[in-house]
Design a protein around this motif. Structure first.
Motif, PDB file in Angstrom:
ATOM      1  N   SER A   2       0.836  -1.208   0.000  1.00 25.72           N
ATOM      2  CA  SER A   2       0.000   0.000   0.000  1.00 25.72           C
ATOM      3  C   SER A   2       0.860   1.242   0.000  1.00 25.72           C
ATOM      4  O   SER A   2       0.592   2.205  -0.700  1.00 25.72           O
ATOM      5  CB  SER A   2      -0.886   0.044   1.232  1.00 25.72           C
ATOM      6  OG  SER A   2      -1.693  -1.078   1.251  1.00 25.72           O
ATOM      7  N   VAL A  58       2.192   1.827  -3.342  1.00 26.91           N
ATOM      8  CA  VAL A  58       1.187   2.369  -4.251  1.00 26.91           C
ATOM      9  C   VAL A  58       1.016   3.863  -4.012  1.00 26.91           C
ATOM     10  O   VAL A  58       0.997   4.663  -4.942  1.00 26.91           O
ATOM     11  CB  VAL A  58      -0.171   1.634  -4.065  1.00 26.91           C
ATOM     12  CG1 VAL A  58      -1.272   2.360  -4.830  1.00 26.91           C
ATOM     13  CG2 VAL A  58      -0.063   0.209  -4.560  1.00 26.91           C
ATOM     14  N   SER A  90       1.551   6.853  -6.574  1.00 25.44           N
ATOM     15  CA  SER A  90       0.563   7.828  -7.015  1.00 25.44           C
ATOM     16  C   SER A  90       1.068   9.248  -6.833  1.00 25.44           C
ATOM     17  O   SER A  90       0.777  10.120  -7.632  1.00 25.44           O
ATOM     18  CB  SER A  90      -0.771   7.625  -6.301  1.00 25.44           C
ATOM     19  OG  SER A  90      -0.595   7.815  -4.938  1.00 25.44           O
ATOM     20  N   SER A 100       3.375   9.854  -9.635  1.00 28.24           N
ATOM     21  CA  SER A 100       2.783   9.975 -10.967  1.00 28.24           C
ATOM     22  C   SER A 100       2.493  11.447 -11.315  1.00 28.24           C
ATOM     23  O   SER A 100       2.350  11.779 -12.466  1.00 28.24           O
ATOM     24  CB  SER A 100       1.499   9.153 -11.054  1.00 28.24           C
ATOM     25  OG  SER A 100       0.523   9.752 -10.244  1.00 28.24           O
ATOM     26  N   GLU A 101       2.390  12.300 -10.305  1.00 30.31           N
ATOM     27  CA  GLU A 101       2.238  13.740 -10.544  1.00 30.31           C
ATOM     28  C   GLU A 101       3.634  14.307 -10.825  1.00 30.31           C
ATOM     29  O   GLU A 101       4.494  14.312  -9.951  1.00 30.31           O
ATOM     30  CB  GLU A 101       1.641  14.393  -9.290  1.00 30.31           C
ATOM     31  CG  GLU A 101       1.721  15.890  -9.269  1.00 30.31           C
ATOM     32  CD  GLU A 101       0.429  16.565  -9.750  1.00 30.31           C
ATOM     33  OE1 GLU A 101       0.170  17.664  -9.292  1.00 30.31           O
ATOM     34  OE2 GLU A 101      -0.289  15.993 -10.578  1.00 30.31           O
ATOM     35  N   PRO A 102       3.899  14.746 -12.042  1.00 28.68           N
ATOM     36  CA  PRO A 102       5.252  15.227 -12.345  1.00 28.68           C
ATOM     37  C   PRO A 102       5.573  16.521 -11.603  1.00 28.68           C
ATOM     38  O   PRO A 102       4.668  17.292 -11.279  1.00 28.68           O
ATOM     39  CB  PRO A 102       5.210  15.452 -13.858  1.00 28.68           C
ATOM     40  CG  PRO A 102       3.778  15.660 -14.179  1.00 28.68           C
ATOM     41  CD  PRO A 102       2.991  14.871 -13.181  1.00 28.68           C
ATOM     42  N   SER A 103       6.861  16.715 -11.333  1.00 25.52           N
ATOM     43  CA  SER A 103       7.263  17.948 -10.661  1.00 25.52           C
ATOM     44  C   SER A 103       7.191  19.098 -11.668  1.00 25.52           C
ATOM     45  O   SER A 103       7.124  18.878 -12.888  1.00 25.52           O
ATOM     46  CB  SER A 103       8.695  17.806 -10.150  1.00 25.52           C
ATOM     47  OG  SER A 103       9.567  17.721 -11.258  1.00 25.52           O
ATOM     48  N   ASP A 104       7.244  20.319 -11.147  1.00 23.55           N
ATOM     49  CA  ASP A 104       7.198  21.491 -12.032  1.00 23.55           C
ATOM     50  C   ASP A 104       8.346  21.458 -13.043  1.00 23.55           C
ATOM     51  O   ASP A 104       8.174  21.810 -14.210  1.00 23.55           O
ATOM     52  CB  ASP A 104       7.284  22.783 -11.196  1.00 23.55           C
ATOM     53  CG  ASP A 104       6.027  22.980 -10.341  1.00 23.55           C
ATOM     54  OD1 ASP A 104       5.102  22.135 -10.450  1.00 23.55           O
ATOM     55  OD2 ASP A 104       5.982  23.955  -9.589  1.00 23.55           O
ATOM     56  N   VAL A 141       7.597  19.053 -15.781  1.00 28.56           N
ATOM     57  CA  VAL A 141       6.587  19.616 -16.697  1.00 28.56           C
ATOM     58  C   VAL A 141       7.246  20.606 -17.655  1.00 28.56           C
ATOM     59  O   VAL A 141       7.034  20.565 -18.871  1.00 28.56           O
ATOM     60  CB  VAL A 141       5.447  20.322 -15.903  1.00 28.56           C
ATOM     61  CG1 VAL A 141       4.533  21.089 -16.840  1.00 28.56           C
ATOM     62  CG2 VAL A 141       4.653  19.302 -15.120  1.00 28.56           C
ATOM     63  N   LEU A 142       8.116  21.464 -17.086  1.00 28.36           N
ATOM     64  CA  LEU A 142       8.778  22.466 -17.933  1.00 28.36           C
ATOM     65  C   LEU A 142       9.750  21.826 -18.915  1.00 28.36           C
ATOM     66  O   LEU A 142       9.963  22.351 -20.018  1.00 28.36           O
ATOM     67  CB  LEU A 142       9.505  23.495 -17.071  1.00 28.36           C
ATOM     68  CG  LEU A 142       8.598  24.505 -16.369  1.00 28.36           C
ATOM     69  CD1 LEU A 142       9.414  25.421 -15.471  1.00 28.36           C
ATOM     70  CD2 LEU A 142       7.799  25.336 -17.369  1.00 28.36           C
ATOM     71  N   TYR A 150       7.252  20.517 -21.531  1.00 26.24           N
ATOM     72  CA  TYR A 150       6.543  21.623 -22.203  1.00 26.24           C
ATOM     73  C   TYR A 150       7.212  22.946 -21.816  1.00 26.24           C
ATOM     74  O   TYR A 150       6.716  23.653 -20.941  1.00 26.24           O
ATOM     75  CB  TYR A 150       5.068  21.646 -21.783  1.00 26.24           C
ATOM     76  CG  TYR A 150       4.307  20.368 -22.038  1.00 26.24           C
ATOM     77  CD1 TYR A 150       3.881  20.035 -23.321  1.00 26.24           C
ATOM     78  CD2 TYR A 150       4.016  19.484 -20.996  1.00 26.24           C
ATOM     79  CE1 TYR A 150       3.191  18.860 -23.557  1.00 26.24           C
ATOM     80  CE2 TYR A 150       3.325  18.303 -21.223  1.00 26.24           C
ATOM     81  CZ  TYR A 150       2.912  18.002 -22.510  1.00 26.24           C
ATOM     82  OH  TYR A 150       2.226  16.838 -22.733  1.00 26.24           O
ATOM     83  N   PRO A 151       8.330  23.278 -22.450  1.00 22.61           N
ATOM     84  CA  PRO A 151       9.037  24.506 -22.050  1.00 22.61           C
ATOM     85  C   PRO A 151       8.186  25.749 -22.277  1.00 22.61           C
ATOM     86  O   PRO A 151       7.423  25.813 -23.243  1.00 22.61           O
ATOM     87  CB  PRO A 151      10.278  24.512 -22.963  1.00 22.61           C
ATOM     88  CG  PRO A 151      10.114  23.413 -23.931  1.00 22.61           C
ATOM     89  CD  PRO A 151       8.970  22.558 -23.540  1.00 22.61           C
TER      90      PRO A 151
END
Lengths: 416, 61
Positions: free
Chosen positions: B25, B28, B32, B35-39, B42-43, B46-47
């Motif tokens: 658990s 998991v 989860s 699974s949320e990408p860091s800033d 993301v940059l 997607y620059p």
């Protein structure tokens, strides 16, 4: 006894297994969507009489009804997807989309129950007397109701809007009532203390669709002509004002996002938000027009080089050195011009993010609502940038824009 | 005696499965949140090109 114990052990084991397996939970979920659409898999016909589907070949669309009568359906193609004009599929029933190449496709239509294009919406008058606003308007068309409309009141000398829709109402609007005066003619009455400049009535389902909205200036009790009659004001039709005429920036943005390719170049639609708010509108508009050709360059260095050319901005440090070499009298002017050009480039970078977000929306990776919110934020950032007076303020605006971009990009649907 | 031994084995099995389950658990929940990408991630994907904007601001102000 032994059997009972074995059962007990198995039971314990099962409970433990179920608890352990179920304990995880709270996973990411979501996802899905995106990807290319296979031919006709998205075919649908809705109650506005719109038929839509994706098909590789962008040729004439012919359908036959249940009586075998064939007709050509008017509409437009965008990235292989056909969307008919509204009110094209009027009667409920089964239709066949003719396709000699990939095979005919049957589709069921619910029949026309509402259409923006068949709706008439026209404000006749608006009067504000002693904190009470009275508005007369005409509304007719299939499936229309005054309850479905959105009413916006713009405060005088302010950009503040008081709104009433089916789902919400500003607290300043008290005792809001709509009564039917006669066939297709309605009267709206509400208490509203702040002085009102304009009222707009629109249909939320029709933002950007055939520009079905109406605006009118609100008369005050003191605005009377020589004979003592209230001075008349004329209604401004959405069909004339197009996307630029909406009172709310979110509606203007949503309207532009929904434009068909052939409508996008219309002057009224193109008018940039930033220029709307500036005193030097013409100069601002010239800059926007000049950078339009830069969209033909791929995103990145080539596009930025094009923008710099259009802004007549060379290397900043070299230009700065040239300015500083001038006489004291000319130096400040030169540096100020350089700053303005650099600000123009910075604002273009925000503009560029709007376009990137729009492309992701067209690819089905972001929703229209998500992109609308982002574009409004960028437009407001540009306005705030123009109003900012210090470097710190401008820097904070850029960093806020970055936050909004990251927030949006985290919502991008990734193809499986 | 045999009965007691089986009972002990059952309880042990129960404990092992529970402990393993909890560890899973935790994994998991770690996954989860991962699974949320860091800033920064993301940059990277997607620059936003706004570092250049900050530099330009720095140069002219």
């Amino acid at each position: 006894m032994r059997k009972i114990l074995v059962y007990f052990a198995v039971l314990l084991f099962s409970i433990a297994f179920v608890l352990a397996a179920g304990g995880g939970g709270g996973g990411s979920g979501g996802g899905g969507g995106g990807g290319s659409v296979s031919r006709y898999s998205d075919i649908k016909c809705i109650d506005t009489g719109v038929l839509s589907f994706t098909r590789g070949a962008e040729n004439e669309v012919r359908v036959t009804d249940s009586n075998g009568q064939e007709k050509i359906i008017p509409g437009s193609w965008r990235n292989g997807k056909f969307t008919s004009d509204e009110a094209s599929m009027v009667k409920a029933g089964k239709y066949v989309v003719k396709d000699s190449k990939y095979g005919d496709k049957e589709v069921s239509c619910p029949g026309l129950t509402f259409s923006c294009t068949l709706m008439t919406l026209q404000l006749q008058e608006c009067r504000q007397v002693q904190g009470k606003v009275k508005v007369g308007f005409i509304l007719k068309g299939i499936g229309t109701s005054p309850e479905d409309l959105e009413y916006q009141f713009k405060q005088q000398d302010s950009s503040r809007l008081f709104k009433r829709s089916k789902t919400s109402i500003s607290s300043e609007l008290k005792n809001f009532q709509i009564t039917k005066t006669s066939d297709d003619i309605f009267t709206l009455e509400t208490e509203l203390a702040p002085a009102i400049e304009k009222i707009q009535v629109s249909h939320p389902r029709c933002v950007g669709e055939y520009y079905a909205y109406s605006k009118i200036t609100c008369q005050k009790e003191e605005s009377k002509d020589e004979e003592g009659k209230a001075a008349a004001t004329s209604e401004e039709s959405g069909k004339k004002l197009k996307c630029s005429g909406y009172l709310d920036i979110a509606d203007r943005v949503k309207c532009r996002l929904r434009l068909r390719d052939e409508q996008a170049d219309e002057y009224e639609n193109f008018f940039p938000e930033e220029c709307k708010a500036r005193d030097d509108q013409e100069a601002c508009l010239q800059v926007y027009k000049a950078v339009q050709e830069c969209w033909d360059f791929p995103n990145g260095a080539a596009r930025i080089a094009c923008v710099k050319r259009q802004l007549k901005l060379k290397e900043i440090l070299i230009e700065q050195a040239n300015c500083n070499a001038l006489d004291a009298g000319k130096r400040e002017n030169c540096n100020q011009e350089l700053r303005e050009k650099a600000y123009g480039l910075i604002k273009f970078r925000l503009y560029n993010l709007e376009e990137e977000a729009e492309e992701l929306m067209e690819e089905g990776k972001l929703s229209e609502g998500e992109v609308t919110v982002f574009v409004v934020t960028m437009e407001e950032s540009k306005l705030a940038f123009n109003k900012a007076t210090t470097k710190e303020e401008r820097r904070a605006i850029i960093l806020q824009a970055r936050k909004a971009w990251i927030k949006l990009m985290k919502k991008v649907k990734v193809e499986a | 005696m045999k009965i007691a031994a089986m009972l002990v084995i059952a309880i042990l099995l129960f404990a092992i499965v529970m402990v393993t389950g909890c560890v899973e658990s935790k994994d998991v929940s770690k996954q989860s949140s991962a699974s949320e990408p860091s800033d920064e991630e993301v940059l990277a994907q997607y620059p936003d090109d706004l570092d250049a904007a900050l530099e330009e601001l720095e140069m002219v102000e």
